[in-house]
Motif scaffolding. Structure first.
Motif, short mmCIF file in Angstrom:
data_model
loop_
_atom_site.label_atom_id
_atom_site.label_comp_id
_atom_site.label_asym_id
_atom_site.label_seq_id
_atom_site.Cartn_x
_atom_site.Cartn_y
_atom_site.Cartn_z
N CYS A 66 4.84 25.24 -7.56
CA CYS A 66 3.81 25.00 -5.94
C CYS A 66 2.58 26.17 -6.70
CB CYS A 66 4.46 25.34 -5.03
SG CYS A 66 6.04 24.09 -4.71
N CYS A 67 1.99 26.41 -6.76
CA CYS A 67 0.78 27.23 -6.36
C CYS A 67 0.52 28.19 -5.41
CB CYS A 67 -0.58 27.09 -6.68
SG CYS A 67 -0.74 26.21 -8.54
N CYS A 68 0.90 29.51 -4.81
CA CYS A 68 1.14 30.03 -4.12
C CYS A 68 0.42 31.40 -4.05
CB CYS A 68 2.28 30.89 -3.73
SG CYS A 68 3.31 29.33 -3.92
N GLY A 69 -0.80 31.96 -3.05
CA GLY A 69 -1.55 31.87 -3.12
C GLY A 69 -1.62 33.33 -1.88
N GLN A 70 -2.17 34.63 -1.94
CA GLN A 70 -1.49 35.85 -0.82
C GLN A 70 -3.57 36.27 -0.82
OE1 GLN A 70 0.50 39.42 -1.15
NE2 GLN A 70 0.81 39.29 0.29
N VAL A 72 -1.06 35.76 -7.28
CA VAL A 72 -0.61 34.51 -7.57
C VAL A 72 0.72 33.93 -7.69
CG1 VAL A 72 -1.85 32.51 -8.34
CG2 VAL A 72 -3.72 33.93 -7.47
N LEU A 73 1.11 33.38 -6.81
CA LEU A 73 2.18 33.02 -7.89
C LEU A 73 2.32 31.90 -8.28
CD1 LEU A 73 4.84 33.99 -4.60
CD2 LEU A 73 4.25 35.41 -6.65
N GLY A 103 7.18 35.04 1.22
CA GLY A 103 6.69 36.02 2.71
C GLY A 103 5.69 35.24 3.47
N ALA A 104 5.29 35.92 4.14
CA ALA A 104 4.16 35.53 5.63
C ALA A 104 3.29 34.61 5.40
CB ALA A 104 4.70 35.87 7.08
N THR A 105 3.10 35.37 4.35
CA THR A 105 1.19 35.40 3.87
C THR A 105 0.81 35.01 2.70
OG1 THR A 105 1.10 37.78 2.68
CG2 THR A 105 0.96 38.40 5.13
N TYR A 106 2.17 34.31 2.10
CA TYR A 106 1.50 33.11 1.11
C TYR A 106 1.12 32.08 1.75
CZ TYR A 106 2.69 36.58 -2.64
OH TYR A 106 2.92 37.34 -3.65
N HIS A 107 0.52 31.46 1.55
CA HIS A 107 0.35 29.57 1.31
C HIS A 107 -0.21 29.62 -0.11
CE1 HIS A 107 -4.11 31.39 1.19
NE2 HIS A 107 -4.27 30.14 0.81
N CYS A 108 -0.08 27.76 0.46
CA CYS A 108 0.07 26.82 -0.67
C CYS A 108 -1.67 26.70 -0.84
CB CYS A 108 0.45 25.06 -1.09
SG CYS A 108 0.71 25.08 -2.50
N PHE A 109 -1.75 26.51 -2.16
CA PHE A 109 -3.70 25.65 -2.82
C PHE A 109 -3.18 24.73 -3.89
CE2 PHE A 109 -3.43 29.82 -5.25
CZ PHE A 109 -3.79 29.02 -6.56
N ASP A 110 -2.10 24.72 -4.40
CA ASP A 110 -1.93 23.84 -4.92
C ASP A 110 -0.59 23.21 -5.73
OD1 ASP A 110 -2.42 21.28 -7.15
OD2 ASP A 110 -3.62 22.22 -8.63
N ALA A 111 -0.28 22.61 -6.13
CA ALA A 111 1.26 21.82 -7.07
C ALA A 111 0.64 21.36 -7.56
CB ALA A 111 1.82 20.76 -5.84
N VAL A 112 1.53 21.89 -9.29
CA VAL A 112 1.59 21.37 -10.58
C VAL A 112 2.62 20.79 -11.40
CG1 VAL A 112 -0.31 22.52 -10.72
CG2 VAL A 112 2.02 23.59 -11.28
N HIS A 113 3.09 19.78 -11.68
CA HIS A 113 3.73 19.17 -13.02
C HIS A 113 3.52 19.74 -14.02
CE1 HIS A 113 7.26 16.50 -13.06
NE2 HIS A 113 7.12 16.22 -14.85
N ILE A 114 4.52 20.42 -14.42
CA ILE A 114 4.03 20.08 -16.17
C ILE A 114 5.35 19.72 -17.02
CG2 ILE A 114 4.94 21.94 -18.84
CD1 ILE A 114 2.20 23.05 -15.84
N TYR A 115 4.99 18.63 -17.77
CA TYR A 115 5.56 18.14 -18.44
C TYR A 115 6.61 18.68 -19.94
CZ TYR A 115 3.48 14.64 -15.65
OH TYR A 115 2.93 13.93 -14.50
N SER A 116 7.91 18.09 -19.73
CA SER A 116 7.68 18.79 -21.22
C SER A 116 7.56 18.32 -22.24
CB SER A 116 9.83 19.17 -21.25
OG SER A 116 9.80 17.83 -21.17
N ARG A 117 8.05 19.05 -23.78
CA ARG A 117 7.63 17.93 -24.99
C ARG A 117 8.63 17.38 -25.06
NH1 ARG A 117 4.10 22.07 -27.99
NH2 ARG A 117 4.48 23.89 -27.16
#
Length: 112
Positions: free
Chosen positions: A108-112, A46-47, A68-82
């Motif tokens: 981007c949450c990437c999984g393989q 997981v990246l 990498g060709a085998t990675y795909h997206c399974f979520d996207a997040v926004h991290i807000y700063s302090r």
């Protein structure tokens, strides 16, 4: 009072001023990794990949493929700063964020 109670009281008083510090990268990776717990799909790797805020921007599914060709997206997040909020906060876009081209998700949450 016993010395142990005094030590405990001193420790608790000192802890009041302690502020835990986490980087946005660490928080994003923790969210992406935790999301795979109990999911139907198992990811060996997981990246959490940073996404630059441009309008229009790259899609997370394309950013994951660049890892990498085998990675795909399974979520996207926004991290807000302090500076934006008093505490660190996050917003999950789920699968809809993988196709986002607007300036929203910054990881981007990437999984393989």
């Amino acid at each position: 009072m016993s010395p142990m109670i005094w030590y405990l009281l001193i420790f608790l008083c000192c802890m009041k001023g302690v502020v835990l510090s986490y980087s946005k990268d660490e928080v994003a990776l923790a969210i992406c990794t935790a999301e795979t717990n109990g999911s139907m799909t198992f990811y060996g790797r997981v990246l959490a990949v940073r996404r630059t805020c441009t309008n229009p921007g790259k899609k997370c599914k394309d950013i994951c493929k660049e890892q990498g060709a085998t990675y795909h997206c399974f979520d996207a997040v926004h991290i807000y700063s302090r500076s934006t909020l008093k505490y660190l906060a996050a917003h999950r876009y789920l699968l809809h964020g993988c196709d986002a081209t607007y300036c929203g998700p910054n990881y981007c949450c990437c999984g393989q």
